[in-house]
Design an enzyme around this catalytic site. Sequence first.
Site, PDB file in Angstrom:
ATOM      1  N   LYS A  20     -48.248  36.392 -66.028  1.00  0.00           N
ATOM      2  CA  LYS A  20     -48.870  35.695 -67.134  1.00  0.00           C
ATOM      3  C   LYS A  20     -48.560  36.303 -68.526  1.00  0.00           C
ATOM      4  O   LYS A  20     -48.302  35.469 -69.428  1.00  0.00           O
ATOM      5  CB  LYS A  20     -50.237  35.721 -66.751  1.00  0.00           C
ATOM      6  N   LYS A  26     -54.989  38.572 -77.937  1.00  0.00           N
ATOM      7  CA  LYS A  26     -55.185  39.682 -76.894  1.00  0.00           C
ATOM      8  C   LYS A  26     -53.906  39.774 -75.847  1.00  0.00           C
ATOM      9  O   LYS A  26     -53.730  40.541 -75.251  1.00  0.00           O
ATOM     10  CB  LYS A  26     -56.551  39.029 -76.178  1.00  0.00           C
TER      11      LYS A  26
HETATM   12  P1  NAD Z   1     -64.684  31.602 -72.743  1.00  0.00           P
HETATM   13  O1  NAD Z   1     -64.832  32.959 -73.809  1.00  0.00           O
HETATM   14  O2  NAD Z   1     -64.719  30.316 -72.873  1.00  0.00           O
HETATM   15  O3  NAD Z   1     -65.453  32.090 -71.317  1.00  0.00           O
HETATM   16  C1  NAD Z   1     -65.679  33.526 -70.751  1.00  0.00           C
HETATM   17  C2  NAD Z   1     -67.147  33.397 -70.308  1.00  0.00           C
HETATM   18  O4  NAD Z   1     -67.368  34.874 -69.938  1.00  0.00           O
HETATM   19  C3  NAD Z   1     -68.202  33.112 -71.254  1.00  0.00           C
HETATM   20  O5  NAD Z   1     -68.982  32.254 -70.559  1.00  0.00           O
HETATM   21  C4  NAD Z   1     -68.876  34.438 -71.483  1.00  0.00           C
HETATM   22  O6  NAD Z   1     -70.219  34.354 -71.550  1.00  0.00           O
HETATM   23  C5  NAD Z   1     -68.785  35.065 -70.191  1.00  0.00           C
HETATM   24  N1  NAD Z   1     -68.671  36.646 -70.259  1.00  0.00           N
HETATM   25  C6  NAD Z   1     -68.141  37.392 -70.994  1.00  0.00           C
HETATM   26  N2  NAD Z   1     -68.427  38.770 -70.758  1.00  0.00           N
HETATM   27  C7  NAD Z   1     -69.398  38.804 -69.891  1.00  0.00           C
HETATM   28  C8  NAD Z   1     -69.803  39.605 -68.903  1.00  0.00           C
HETATM   29  N3  NAD Z   1     -69.894  40.987 -69.287  1.00  0.00           N
HETATM   30  N4  NAD Z   1     -70.742  39.264 -68.028  1.00  0.00           N
HETATM   31  C9  NAD Z   1     -70.821  38.138 -67.680  1.00  0.00           C
HETATM   32  N5  NAD Z   1     -70.280  36.869 -68.373  1.00  0.00           N
HETATM   33  C10 NAD Z   1     -69.386  37.425 -69.299  1.00  0.00           C
HETATM   34  O7  NAD Z   1     -63.147  31.892 -72.234  1.00  0.00           O
HETATM   35  P2  NAD Z   1     -61.995  31.263 -71.354  1.00  0.00           P
HETATM   36  O8  NAD Z   1     -61.368  30.160 -72.519  1.00  0.00           O
HETATM   37  O9  NAD Z   1     -62.782  30.317 -70.422  1.00  0.00           O
HETATM   38  O10 NAD Z   1     -60.918  32.176 -70.750  1.00  0.00           O
HETATM   39  C11 NAD Z   1     -61.329  32.948 -69.862  1.00  0.00           C
HETATM   40  C12 NAD Z   1     -59.918  33.831 -69.466  1.00  0.00           C
HETATM   41  O11 NAD Z   1     -58.851  32.808 -69.265  1.00  0.00           O
HETATM   42  C13 NAD Z   1     -59.455  34.576 -70.416  1.00  0.00           C
HETATM   43  O12 NAD Z   1     -58.894  35.641 -70.226  1.00  0.00           O
HETATM   44  C14 NAD Z   1     -58.329  33.894 -70.880  1.00  0.00           C
HETATM   45  O13 NAD Z   1     -57.178  34.368 -71.633  1.00  0.00           O
HETATM   46  C15 NAD Z   1     -57.761  32.877 -69.802  1.00  0.00           C
HETATM   47  N6  NAD Z   1     -57.447  31.681 -70.083  1.00  0.00           N
HETATM   48  C16 NAD Z   1     -57.735  30.734 -70.992  1.00  0.00           C
HETATM   49  C17 NAD Z   1     -57.089  29.417 -71.087  1.00  0.00           C
HETATM   50  C18 NAD Z   1     -57.818  28.498 -72.144  1.00  0.00           C
HETATM   51  O14 NAD Z   1     -56.863  27.359 -72.427  1.00  0.00           O
HETATM   52  N7  NAD Z   1     -58.987  28.603 -72.693  1.00  0.00           N
HETATM   53  C19 NAD Z   1     -56.107  29.099 -70.469  1.00  0.00           C
HETATM   54  C20 NAD Z   1     -55.597  30.061 -69.629  1.00  0.00           C
HETATM   55  C21 NAD Z   1     -56.098  31.485 -69.424  1.00  0.00           C
END
Ligand code: NAD
Length: 298
Positions: A175, A243
């Site tokens: 990744k 990040k």
């Molecule tokens: P986001 O911020 O939209 O969602 C994260 C969720 O986790 C939120 O609902 C938050 O409330 C929850 N959260 C945070 N800390 C927490 C805790 N301690 N306990 C419980 N819940 C908690 O992020 P996202 O865009 O969904 O991304 C999630 C992961 O996927 C990241 O690592 C990101 O790099 C990766 N990712 C994102 C994308 C994208 O296009 N958004 C694509 C590929 C990978």
Amino acid sequence: MTEVKPRIGFIGLGIMGRPMAENLLRAGYPLVAYNRSSDKVAALVEEGAQAAENPAQVAERSDVVITMLPDTPDVGEVYFGSQGIMTRIRPDHLLIDMSTVSPAMARRIFANAEAHGAESLDAPVSGGDVGAKAGTLSIMVGGSQPAFARAEPIFQVLGKSILHMGASGAGQVTKACNQIVVALTIEAVGEALVLAQRSGVDPAKVREALLGGFAQSRVLEVHGQRALEGRFEPGFRIRLHRKDLHIALDTAQSQGVSTPVTALVHDMMNSLVAHGYGDEDHSYLIAELAGRANIELS
Ligand code: NAD
């Protein structure tokens, strides 16, 4: 005989996690959900999930635990905190972290799970919110072959390209490589489109010309178009991509690998976050380059 599906615990219902959890519910998996802000759990309960109050309760009530959290410290807290998954770990558990975090965190979870006779996989994804909704994510998996085989039916619901990359941490390394290519391609597309417009050549036509040749890419197609239209709502937030480049740079440093252009783009993302653009889509990097040339792309 009907197959009995494992009960899945899902933690982290954000841009990615929520549609992934919904797809699993639709595929008939019983699901226990937890998120830091509880309104997101309530929405999923209406679709058939059960609510849990903390990660420990999720682990207690499920066979397979999936986490989809923002960053390495969040994953650390959810697995190793005082109400974390590891406080209720059992030998029959399969833990799958699908967040993008450091390979070192993946190996830490693996070692702890293994010490309790349980299995774990790092399985970060690419494909964005569109891929999460459509169930067409690319999933890059690290961990043992038996654990991968056990998780495969679940991955089939979430993604299309599902590859076992090697031992624990190999998914996260893959990744990090993906995020280098995406970030540096956004930068290249931005420099090209800005140079075109500054030189009096229509950047939309340049995009079209390049899409027909060796320079074509999904980034040029999707983010090139976004930049021409000035649409920067996320998508994928700059702060999350920053990040990911930090993880890539850390990994490169630990391996003694030189990644000078990754460092440069990481630095540009630092500046964008400092100026309040951290929640814009990562394609905003192109607008930043246009700003340096004192133009707006059109
Ligand atoms: P986001 O911020 O939209 O969602 C994260 C969720 O986790 C939120 O609902 C938050 O409330 C929850 N959260 C945070 N800390 C927490 C805790 N301690 N306990 C419980 N819940 C908690 O992020 P996202 O865009 O969904 O991304 C999630 C992961 O996927 C990241 O690592 C990101 O790099 C990766 N990712 C994102 C994308 C994208 O296009 N958004 C694509 C590929 C990978």
